[in-house]
Design a protein around this motif. Structure first.
Motif, PDB file in Angstrom:
ATOM      1  N   LYS A 111       7.336   2.487 -12.698  1.00 50.93           N
ATOM      2  CA  LYS A 111       7.012   1.186 -12.803  1.00 50.93           C
ATOM      3  C   LYS A 111       6.920   0.444 -11.443  1.00 50.93           C
ATOM      4  CE  LYS A 111       6.278  -2.559 -15.540  1.00 50.93           C
ATOM      5  NZ  LYS A 111       5.236  -2.893 -16.597  1.00 50.93           N
ATOM      6  N   TYR A 112       5.656  -0.090 -11.176  1.00 49.80           N
ATOM      7  CA  TYR A 112       5.437  -1.175 -10.065  1.00 49.80           C
ATOM      8  C   TYR A 112       5.569  -2.489 -10.480  1.00 49.80           C
ATOM      9  CZ  TYR A 112       3.326  -3.806  -6.308  1.00 49.80           C
ATOM     10  OH  TYR A 112       3.198  -5.016  -5.618  1.00 49.80           O
ATOM     11  N   ILE A 113       6.342  -3.302  -9.969  1.00 51.74           N
ATOM     12  CA  ILE A 113       6.583  -4.653 -10.382  1.00 51.74           C
ATOM     13  C   ILE A 113       6.774  -5.500  -9.101  1.00 51.74           C
ATOM     14  CG2 ILE A 113       8.758  -4.746 -11.168  1.00 51.74           C
ATOM     15  CD1 ILE A 113       8.183  -6.518 -13.304  1.00 51.74           C
ATOM     16  N   HIS A 173       0.675  -1.248  -0.115  1.00 52.70           N
ATOM     17  CA  HIS A 173       0.029   0.023  -0.042  1.00 52.70           C
ATOM     18  C   HIS A 173       0.762   1.350  -0.104  1.00 52.70           C
ATOM     19  CE1 HIS A 173      -3.784   2.012   1.658  1.00 52.70           C
ATOM     20  NE2 HIS A 173      -2.910   2.933   1.105  1.00 52.70           N
ATOM     21  N   LEU A 174       1.804   1.242   0.851  1.00 50.94           N
ATOM     22  CA  LEU A 174       2.696   2.531   1.111  1.00 50.94           C
ATOM     23  C   LEU A 174       3.510   2.755  -0.331  1.00 50.94           C
ATOM     24  CD1 LEU A 174       3.388   4.740   2.798  1.00 50.94           C
ATOM     25  CD2 LEU A 174       5.385   3.378   3.692  1.00 50.94           C
ATOM     26  N   VAL A 175       4.069   1.759  -0.667  1.00 58.73           N
ATOM     27  CA  VAL A 175       4.963   1.924  -1.944  1.00 58.73           C
ATOM     28  C   VAL A 175       4.260   2.324  -3.235  1.00 58.73           C
ATOM     29  CG1 VAL A 175       7.079   0.667  -0.987  1.00 58.73           C
ATOM     30  CG2 VAL A 175       5.402  -0.314  -2.621  1.00 58.73           C
ATOM     31  N   GLN A 176       3.123   1.640  -3.265  1.00 56.66           N
ATOM     32  CA  GLN A 176       2.094   2.141  -4.436  1.00 56.66           C
ATOM     33  C   GLN A 176       1.677   3.690  -4.135  1.00 56.66           C
ATOM     34  OE1 GLN A 176      -0.114  -0.090  -6.634  1.00 56.66           O
ATOM     35  NE2 GLN A 176       0.280  -2.121  -6.206  1.00 56.66           N
ATOM     36  N   ALA A 177       1.403   3.696  -3.106  1.00 53.87           N
ATOM     37  CA  ALA A 177       0.982   5.433  -2.775  1.00 53.87           C
ATOM     38  C   ALA A 177       2.001   6.264  -3.160  1.00 53.87           C
ATOM     39  CB  ALA A 177       0.428   5.440  -1.301  1.00 53.87           C
ATOM     40  N   ILE A 178       3.284   5.980  -2.939  1.00 60.75           N
ATOM     41  CA  ILE A 178       4.232   6.804  -3.358  1.00 60.75           C
ATOM     42  C   ILE A 178       4.574   7.088  -4.736  1.00 60.75           C
ATOM     43  CG2 ILE A 178       7.049   7.347  -3.493  1.00 60.75           C
ATOM     44  CD1 ILE A 178       7.104   5.373  -0.876  1.00 60.75           C
ATOM     45  N   GLY A 179       4.308   5.761  -5.555  1.00 58.60           N
ATOM     46  CA  GLY A 179       4.133   5.692  -6.887  1.00 58.60           C
ATOM     47  C   GLY A 179       2.957   6.985  -7.489  1.00 58.60           C
TER      48      GLY A 179
END
Length: 455
Positions: A187-189, A168-174
């Motif tokens: 890119k999130y992977i 959740h946190l790293v995708q929120a950053i992205g």
């Protein structure tokens, strides 16, 4: 009036820790002031209980210092624009709010990952991420990265157990970086998809194309890095991509369930680079944090659930946020089936929290022995009165673990480590609590000791 409240909030913020302030005061306001009777608006009834029981005096003092006459302070839930839904109306099928839990979103994001898109789910935002003491350092780092991608904290290595909100946190950053920088290539992977894509590129003789695709990104977010073990070719390719991105000032974000040094067969050079900017962890939330998480989820879903029911769930789930939300969802569904409120369901004994088998608690002797071994000293040296730096540090780590793992009193801890004055223990525990926030090597030592204790 609102300027005065802002002034009072500034004074309150100086007296309590940032996570508590963000949790309990972020959405408050003064609704009225009638002859010194101040009514403060809050999100929900759970906030009323916390503010009244824990912060009443602090609030009153801050208001007085802001030149507001205070005879009494009342708390009132601010009116919501959307109607509440009764508990027996909330089911997985009928929930049309569009809100999902962290755990279900994490699963969906990985299951439905689109290898051609940026991989980000717009459901993951900082606004839906509940900040607390258990994640305050990581949360603060996230906001810093959003404001300064590729500059201050790069790479950003986030670790912690499963189900604690790393994805959740790293995708929120992205998502936030993408919003602020629309032209950025992000890119999130998940690492297993990275591995699968690499193998496919090799099979189709398109290795150069694969490399160019990732080395030209502005922000690369890799999830579940611990699955990189035993994949030498993937590590080599990731190492090269990492170097190119880093040298060009591009943001790198990596999550894992453990520290790089604890992942067997991971190249030492790569493990070292991943923690150049330190390592940030998300820990298990406290009781207050868990209550705040569940209340936030209930509000987002439009579900009514009593504070006592929330506290019951929070007190009985001690594994992860994912498990916490799972039990929360289960009780809501059962209350719908039975046609009763969640609290009535709990009080009737019709539901029981599923509690995974816990680790066997270590003894104080075992903790002292493991700490001594980690610091290359003997238990006798650790419990001596010597103030040699290495031994003193080991002694303080032992104090910290005896306090946090066994919840022993300070006088008992003093007797366990050969100290006469328990105030020395209080100082030692507090010092470690502060140091581990920024001292990566110390945090790694403590994690290594815990792994040996429970492994």
């Amino acid at each position: 009036m609102y300027n005065a409240w802002d002034d009072a909030l500034a004074k309150i913020q100086q007296q309590i820790n940032p996570s508590s302030f963000n949790t309990w005061f972020s959405d408050t306001s003064i609704l009225s002031n009638e002859d010194g009777v101040i009514t403060i608006g809050v999100k929900n009834t759970f906030y009323i209980k916390q503010l009244r029981d824990k912060y009443y005096t602090i609030i009153a003092d801050a208001l007085k210092k802001s030149n507001i006459d205070v005879k009494e302070i009342k708390f009132e839930v601010k009116s919501a624009n959307k109607p509440k839904v009764k508990p027996h109306e909330v089911t997985p099928a009928s929930n049309n709010t569009g809100i999902q839990t962290i755990s279900s979103l994490t699963h969906a994001a990985k299951k439905n990952y689109n290898i051609e898109g940026n991989g980000l789910s717009d459901k993951f935002t900082l606004e839906t991420f509940v900040a607390g003491k258990y994640n305050e350092i990581a949360y603060g780092a996230a906001k810093n990265i959003i404001d300064n991608p590729g500059k201050s904290i790069n790479p950003f290595f986030l670790y912690g157990g499963p189900g604690l909100g790393k994805t959740h946190l790293v995708q929120a950053i992205g998502n936030a970086i993408q919003k602020n920088n629309p032209t950025f290539k992000i890119k999130y992977i998940p690492i297993n998809h990275f591995y699968a894509e690499l193998i496919d590129s090799i099979r189709r003789n398109k290795g150069t194309e694969f490399y160019n695709k990732y080395s030209q990104l502005d922000c690369l977010i890799v999830d579940d890095f611990q699955q990189m073990m035993n994949k030498e070719k993937s590590q080599e390719e990731f190492f090269n991509i990492f170097n190119d991105l880093y040298l060009n000032g591009r943001q790198i974000i990596v999550t894992s369930d453990r520290l790089p040094s604890q992942i067997k067969t991971v190249d030492e050079r790569l493990a070292s680079r991943l923690t150049w900017s330190g390592a940030y962890d998300i820990q298990l939330p406290s009781l207050e944090d868990k209550c705040a998480i569940l209340r936030a989820k209930a509000d987002l879903r439009g579900a009514e659930i009593e504070d006592e029911a929330i506290e019951y769930i929070a007190e009985n789930v001690n594994t992860s946020i994912r498990d916490l939300e799972g039990e929360f969802q289960k009780i809501l569904v059962m209350s719908e089936i039975r046609g009763v409120s969640p609290l009535d369901l709990i009080n009737s004994g019709s539901t029981q929290i599923n509690r995974p088998a816990k680790y066997k608690k270590p003894t104080s002797k075992q903790i002292v022995e493991k700490v001594a071994k980690e610091f290359n000293i003997t238990p006798k040296e650790l419990c001596s009165r010597t103030r040699v730096s290495n031994i003193k540090n080991a002694r303080q780590v032992a104090m910290y673990l005896l306090r946090h793992e066994l919840n022993l009193s300070f006088p008992i801890i003093a007797s366990e480590v050969g100290i006469e004055n328990h105030t020395t223990v209080m100082h030692g525990v507090k010092k470690i609590e502060q140091d581990i926030k920024l001292d990566f090597s110390l945090r790694e030592k403590i994690e290594a000791v815990k792994e040996k204790i429970y492994g």
